[in-house]
Design a protein around this motif. Structure first.
Motif, short mmCIF file in Angstrom:
data_model
loop_
_atom_site.label_atom_id
_atom_site.label_comp_id
_atom_site.label_asym_id
_atom_site.label_seq_id
_atom_site.Cartn_x
_atom_site.Cartn_y
_atom_site.Cartn_z
N PHE A 78 36.55 14.85 -9.77
CA PHE A 78 37.49 14.71 -8.66
C PHE A 78 37.67 16.04 -7.93
O PHE A 78 37.51 16.12 -6.72
N PHE A 79 37.98 17.08 -8.70
CA PHE A 79 38.24 18.38 -8.09
C PHE A 79 36.95 19.02 -7.58
O PHE A 79 36.93 19.64 -6.51
N SER A 80 35.87 18.88 -8.32
CA SER A 80 34.58 19.46 -7.90
C SER A 80 34.10 18.84 -6.59
O SER A 80 33.53 19.52 -5.74
N TRP A 81 34.33 17.55 -6.43
CA TRP A 81 33.92 16.83 -5.22
C TRP A 81 34.63 17.40 -3.99
O TRP A 81 34.02 17.69 -2.97
N ILE A 82 35.95 17.57 -4.14
CA ILE A 82 36.73 18.13 -3.03
C ILE A 82 36.28 19.55 -2.73
O ILE A 82 36.07 19.94 -1.58
N LEU A 83 36.14 20.34 -3.78
CA LEU A 83 35.81 21.76 -3.64
C LEU A 83 34.46 21.97 -2.96
O LEU A 83 34.31 22.84 -2.11
N ARG A 84 33.48 21.13 -3.32
CA ARG A 84 32.15 21.25 -2.72
C ARG A 84 32.22 21.01 -1.21
O ARG A 84 31.63 21.75 -0.42
N LYS A 85 32.94 19.98 -0.81
CA LYS A 85 33.06 19.68 0.62
C LYS A 85 33.88 20.75 1.33
O LYS A 85 33.54 21.17 2.44
N ASN A 100 34.29 23.92 0.57
CA ASN A 100 33.52 25.17 0.69
C ASN A 100 32.44 25.07 1.75
O ASN A 100 32.08 26.06 2.39
N LYS A 101 31.92 23.86 1.97
CA LYS A 101 30.90 23.66 2.99
C LYS A 101 31.49 23.76 4.39
O LYS A 101 30.86 24.24 5.33
N VAL A 102 32.75 23.33 4.51
CA VAL A 102 33.40 23.26 5.81
C VAL A 102 34.19 24.52 6.15
O VAL A 102 34.08 25.09 7.22
N ILE A 103 35.02 24.95 5.22
CA ILE A 103 35.94 26.05 5.46
C ILE A 103 35.39 27.32 4.85
O ILE A 103 35.13 27.39 3.66
N LYS A 104 35.21 28.32 5.67
CA LYS A 104 34.65 29.59 5.20
C LYS A 104 35.77 30.51 4.72
O LYS A 104 36.22 31.41 5.43
N GLU A 105 36.26 30.24 3.51
CA GLU A 105 37.35 31.02 2.94
C GLU A 105 36.82 32.30 2.29
O GLU A 105 35.78 32.30 1.64
N LYS A 106 37.56 33.39 2.47
CA LYS A 106 37.23 34.61 1.75
C LYS A 106 37.65 34.46 0.29
O LYS A 106 37.01 34.95 -0.63
N ILE A 162 43.81 20.48 -1.35
CA ILE A 162 44.40 19.15 -1.46
C ILE A 162 44.72 18.60 -0.08
O ILE A 162 44.48 17.42 0.21
N ASP A 163 45.26 19.44 0.82
CA ASP A 163 45.53 19.01 2.20
C ASP A 163 44.24 18.53 2.87
O ASP A 163 44.23 17.53 3.59
N PHE A 164 43.16 19.25 2.62
CA PHE A 164 41.85 18.91 3.17
C PHE A 164 41.41 17.52 2.66
O PHE A 164 40.92 16.69 3.43
N ALA A 165 41.63 17.27 1.36
CA ALA A 165 41.24 16.00 0.76
C ALA A 165 42.07 14.84 1.30
O ALA A 165 41.57 13.72 1.46
N ILE A 166 43.34 15.10 1.61
CA ILE A 166 44.20 14.05 2.16
C ILE A 166 43.66 13.59 3.52
O ILE A 166 43.65 12.41 3.82
N ILE A 167 43.19 14.53 4.32
CA ILE A 167 42.62 14.19 5.64
C ILE A 167 41.28 13.48 5.49
O ILE A 167 41.02 12.45 6.12
N ASN A 168 40.42 14.02 4.66
CA ASN A 168 39.02 13.59 4.64
C ASN A 168 38.66 12.55 3.59
O ASN A 168 37.57 12.01 3.59
N LYS A 169 39.59 12.29 2.66
CA LYS A 169 39.37 11.33 1.57
C LYS A 169 38.33 11.87 0.57
O LYS A 169 37.73 12.92 0.80
N ILE A 170 38.13 11.12 -0.49
CA ILE A 170 37.29 11.60 -1.59
C ILE A 170 36.34 10.50 -2.05
O ILE A 170 36.74 9.34 -2.17
N GLY A 171 35.10 10.89 -2.36
CA GLY A 171 34.17 9.99 -3.00
C GLY A 171 33.25 9.24 -2.06
O GLY A 171 33.03 9.62 -0.91
N TYR A 172 32.74 8.13 -2.57
CA TYR A 172 31.72 7.32 -1.90
C TYR A 172 32.39 6.25 -1.03
O TYR A 172 33.45 5.74 -1.36
#
Length: 215
Positions: free
Chosen positions: A121-128, A130-136, A193-203
């Motif tokens: 669950f957490f890895s799925w969100i984190l992968r997306k 990191n691909k989108v948001i270029k955090e330091k 988590i805010d990012f996941a609320i907007i974009n949803k998670i999974g297939y």
């Protein structure tokens, strides 16, 4: 989190064609995840990245200043008003309850997961994210291992994807305890988590699956 709000004049517009137009004309240079909602005469574009929303706004304003408008199927879509709204994150807490409102389906390769995994669950969100948001600032494996899962109450729901092909979807709630993380990492978890609320998670999120809430 930000919302770019575009009010348009007229009615009876095809929302899917408007989405396609926006993606092709304003997002194609930015391969980032986002959410677009269209209701009546209002288009709402949800984004975590302020720089991207500024870029979209600049393109729209250039279009307006040049005297052009949106044209879809040779039909003019005049813009009435444009606004940006910032949604303030909730107060940072050591415990975050995650509520799965629409079943989450996890597919890895050609396989569908039969059991729920908070790590996936957490890895799925984190992968997306990191691909989108270029955090330091990043979350390391050591950071993630400090996140404790409390009161996990996840059930299975059988989902029929096509014909007689059925897979497990997961629904329910659990609580994340992030008290052992330093403040900057807690803030990053909240952003994710805010990012996941907007974009949803999974297939199959385009079919309404993977919706979560947090409190």
């Amino acid at each position: 989190m930000y919302i770019l709000i575009i009010d348009i004049l007229g009615k009876d517009f095809n929302s899917e064609k408007i989405k396609k137009y926006l993606i092709e004309n304003f997002f194609i240079e930015e391969e980032r995840y986002f959410s677009i909602k269209i209701a009546g005469n209002r288009i709402e574009i949800y984004l975590v990245d302020k720089q991207l929303i500024d870029s979209i706004l600049e393109k729209i304003m250039r279009l307006k200043l040049s005297g052009d408008e949106f044209y879809i199927d040779n039909k003019k879509i005049p813009i009435k008003e444009i606004n940006i709204k910032k949604i303030e994150s909730s107060k940072l807490k050591d415990k975050i309850e995650i509520i799965i409102k629409a079943p989450i389906i996890f597919k890895i390769g050609s396989n569908f997961l039969k059991e729920f995994s908070v790590f996936i669950f957490f890895s799925w969100i984190l992968r997306k994210y990191n691909k989108v948001i270029k955090e330091k600032e990043i979350l390391t494996k050591e950071n993630i291992e400090k996140i404790k899962i409390l009161d996990e109450k996840i059930g299975k729901k059988e989902i029929c994807l096509s014909n007689d092909y059925k897979v497990n979807g997961f629904i329910g709630n659990f609580t994340m305890d992030i008290s052992e993380l330093e403040v900057s990492k807690k803030e990053l978890v909240k952003k994710i988590i805010d990012f996941a609320i907007i974009n949803k998670i999974g297939y199959k999120i385009d079919k309404g699956f993977g919706k979560i809430l947090a409190k």
